[in-house]
Design a protein around this motif. Structure first.
Motif, short mmCIF file in Angstrom:
data_model
loop_
_atom_site.label_atom_id
_atom_site.label_comp_id
_atom_site.label_asym_id
_atom_site.label_seq_id
_atom_site.Cartn_x
_atom_site.Cartn_y
_atom_site.Cartn_z
N GLU A 1 3.10 3.84 -12.10
CA GLU A 1 2.64 2.93 -11.06
C GLU A 1 3.21 1.53 -11.26
N PRO A 2 3.38 0.79 -10.17
CA PRO A 2 3.77 -0.62 -10.30
C PRO A 2 2.57 -1.44 -10.74
N GLY A 3 2.81 -2.64 -11.23
CA GLY A 3 1.71 -3.51 -11.61
C GLY A 3 0.89 -3.93 -10.40
N ASN A 4 -0.41 -4.12 -10.60
CA ASN A 4 -1.29 -4.50 -9.49
C ASN A 4 -0.92 -5.83 -8.85
N ASN A 5 -0.24 -6.68 -9.61
CA ASN A 5 0.15 -8.00 -9.09
C ASN A 5 1.61 -8.04 -8.65
N SER A 6 2.26 -6.89 -8.66
CA SER A 6 3.68 -6.86 -8.28
C SER A 6 3.84 -7.03 -6.77
N GLY A 7 5.03 -7.47 -6.39
CA GLY A 7 5.32 -7.63 -4.97
C GLY A 7 5.25 -6.31 -4.23
N PHE A 8 5.70 -5.23 -4.90
CA PHE A 8 5.66 -3.92 -4.23
C PHE A 8 4.23 -3.48 -3.97
N TYR A 9 3.38 -3.62 -4.97
CA TYR A 9 1.97 -3.22 -4.82
C TYR A 9 1.33 -3.98 -3.66
N LYS A 10 1.61 -5.28 -3.60
CA LYS A 10 1.04 -6.10 -2.54
C LYS A 10 1.62 -5.72 -1.17
N ALA A 11 2.92 -5.43 -1.13
CA ALA A 11 3.55 -5.04 0.14
C ALA A 11 3.03 -3.70 0.63
N ALA A 12 2.84 -2.75 -0.31
CA ALA A 12 2.29 -1.44 0.07
C ALA A 12 0.87 -1.59 0.60
N THR A 13 0.08 -2.46 -0.04
CA THR A 13 -1.29 -2.70 0.40
C THR A 13 -1.32 -3.34 1.79
N ALA A 14 -0.45 -4.34 1.99
CA ALA A 14 -0.41 -5.02 3.28
C ALA A 14 0.08 -4.11 4.39
N SER A 15 0.95 -3.17 4.04
CA SER A 15 1.57 -2.31 5.04
C SER A 15 0.72 -1.11 5.42
N LEU A 16 0.05 -0.49 4.43
CA LEU A 16 -0.69 0.74 4.69
C LEU A 16 -2.17 0.66 4.30
N GLY A 17 -2.66 -0.52 4.00
CA GLY A 17 -4.07 -0.67 3.68
C GLY A 17 -4.35 -0.77 2.21
N ASP A 18 -3.70 0.07 1.40
CA ASP A 18 -3.79 0.00 -0.05
C ASP A 18 -2.65 0.82 -0.66
N TYR A 19 -2.39 0.58 -1.94
CA TYR A 19 -1.29 1.27 -2.61
C TYR A 19 -1.50 2.77 -2.64
N GLU A 20 -2.73 3.22 -2.85
CA GLU A 20 -3.02 4.65 -2.95
C GLU A 20 -2.65 5.38 -1.66
N THR A 21 -2.90 4.74 -0.52
CA THR A 21 -2.53 5.34 0.77
C THR A 21 -1.02 5.41 0.90
N TRP A 22 -0.34 4.33 0.47
CA TRP A 22 1.14 4.36 0.51
C TRP A 22 1.66 5.53 -0.32
N LYS A 23 1.11 5.67 -1.55
CA LYS A 23 1.61 6.73 -2.43
C LYS A 23 1.31 8.11 -1.87
N ALA A 24 0.12 8.31 -1.32
CA ALA A 24 -0.23 9.60 -0.73
C ALA A 24 0.73 9.95 0.40
N ASP A 25 1.11 8.95 1.19
CA ASP A 25 2.05 9.16 2.29
C ASP A 25 3.43 9.52 1.75
N PHE A 26 3.91 8.77 0.76
CA PHE A 26 5.24 9.02 0.20
C PHE A 26 5.31 10.40 -0.44
N VAL A 27 4.31 10.74 -1.25
CA VAL A 27 4.29 12.04 -1.92
C VAL A 27 4.21 13.17 -0.91
#
Length: 213
Positions: free
Chosen positions: A93-119
Motif C-alpha cells: 500500500e502507499p503511505g496514508n499521507n502520499s499524494g497517490f493515497y490522497k488522489a485516490a481518496t479524492a477521486s473515488l471516495g477512499d483508497y480502498e474503493t480505488w483498490k477494489a476497482d483496480f483489482v
C-alpha cells in the motif's frame, strides 16, 4: 536503422515477491520483441514513404503496417511502464499521507474503493492491462481495462500505475484461474515512490472530491 530507433531498456527486478526470475526472463524477451518489431515496422513504413507518397497499390500493405505499429509500439511502452512500477522490496500500500493515497481518496471516495476497482478490473476475463490513469486537467484518477495494448487507452490521460494481466505475466508461477494470486503478488512489489513521481509529473490541477473539471 532510421533515426530515433528504440533500444530495449534494462530492468533489475530479480527477487520480486511471487513473480519468479524465470517469468521475468521470459517477459523481458517478449518486451524486447516489441522493441525490435517497432523498429522494423517503422523502417518499412519509412521505406514506403521515401517518394513522399503512398500509391494505390501500396495502400493495403501500408495500412496493415501502420495499424500493426500501434500494437507493437504500445506493447513496448506499456511494458516499460509495468516494469518501472515494480521493485524488489516494494510495499503493498502507499503511505496514508502520499499524494497517490490522497488522489485516490479524492477521486473515488477512499483508497480502498480505488483498490477494489483496480483489482476487479485486473480480474476481468480476457487478456489485457489494468491501468490507473490520471486526467491531467483535474488530477482525477480512474481505472481502465486495455485490451490489445492500443485498444482502450484514454487519449491525453497519464498512466500512473500499470499492471500486465496477459497470461504470460504470470503463467509460469500461477495457473490461469489463479490470476488473483498474481494480482496480490503484483501489489506486494509496487514501487510507490515511482508511482508518486508519475503522479507529480502528470498533475496540472488538484483533484476535487467530485472529480469535476
Amino acid at each position: 536503422m532510421i533515426p530515433g530507433s528504440y533500444q530495449a531498456k534494462q530492468f533489475n527486478l530479480s527477487g520480486l515477491n511471487g513473480i519468479s526470475d524465470k517469468t521475468l526472463e521470459m517477459h523481458f524477451k517478449l518486451y524486447e520483441g516489441y522493441v525490435n518489431e517497432t523498429n522494423r515496422l517503422s523502417e518499412k513504413i519509412a521505406e514506403m514513404l521515401k517518394d513522399k507518397k503512398v500509391d494505390h497499390e501500396e495502400m493495403p500493405a501500408y495500412s496493415e503496417l501502420t495499424r500493426r505499429l500501434g500494437f507493437e509500439y504500445n506493447g513496448m511502452v506499456l511494458h516499460e511502464y509495468y516494469f518501472d512500477n515494480l521493485k524488489a522490496g516494494g510495499s503493498v500500500e502507499p503511505g496514508n499521507n502520499s499524494g497517490f493515497y490522497k488522489a485516490a481518496t479524492a477521486s473515488l471516495g477512499d483508497y480502498e474503493t480505488w483498490k477494489a476497482d483496480f483489482v476487479s478490473i485486473g480480474k476481468m476475463r480476457g487478456v489485457g492491462w489494468a491501468i490507473c490513469y490520471q486526467d491531467p486537467t483535474n488530477g482525477r484518477l480512474s481505472n481502465h481495462w486495455i485490451t490489445l495494448h492500443e485498444v482502450g487507452n484514454v487519449a491525453g490521460f497519464n498512466p500512473i500505475l500499470v499492471m500486465d494481466v496477459w497470461e504470460h505475466a504470470f503463467l509460469l508461477d500461477y495457473k490461469p484461474a489463479e490470476r488473483p494470486k498474481y494480482i496480490e503478488a503484483f501489489f506486494s512489489n509496487i514501487d510507490w515512490n515511482l508511482v508518486e513521481e508519475r503522479l507529480k509529473r502528470g498533475t496540472t490541477a488538484k483533484p476535487t472530491a467530485s472529480g469535476t473539471r
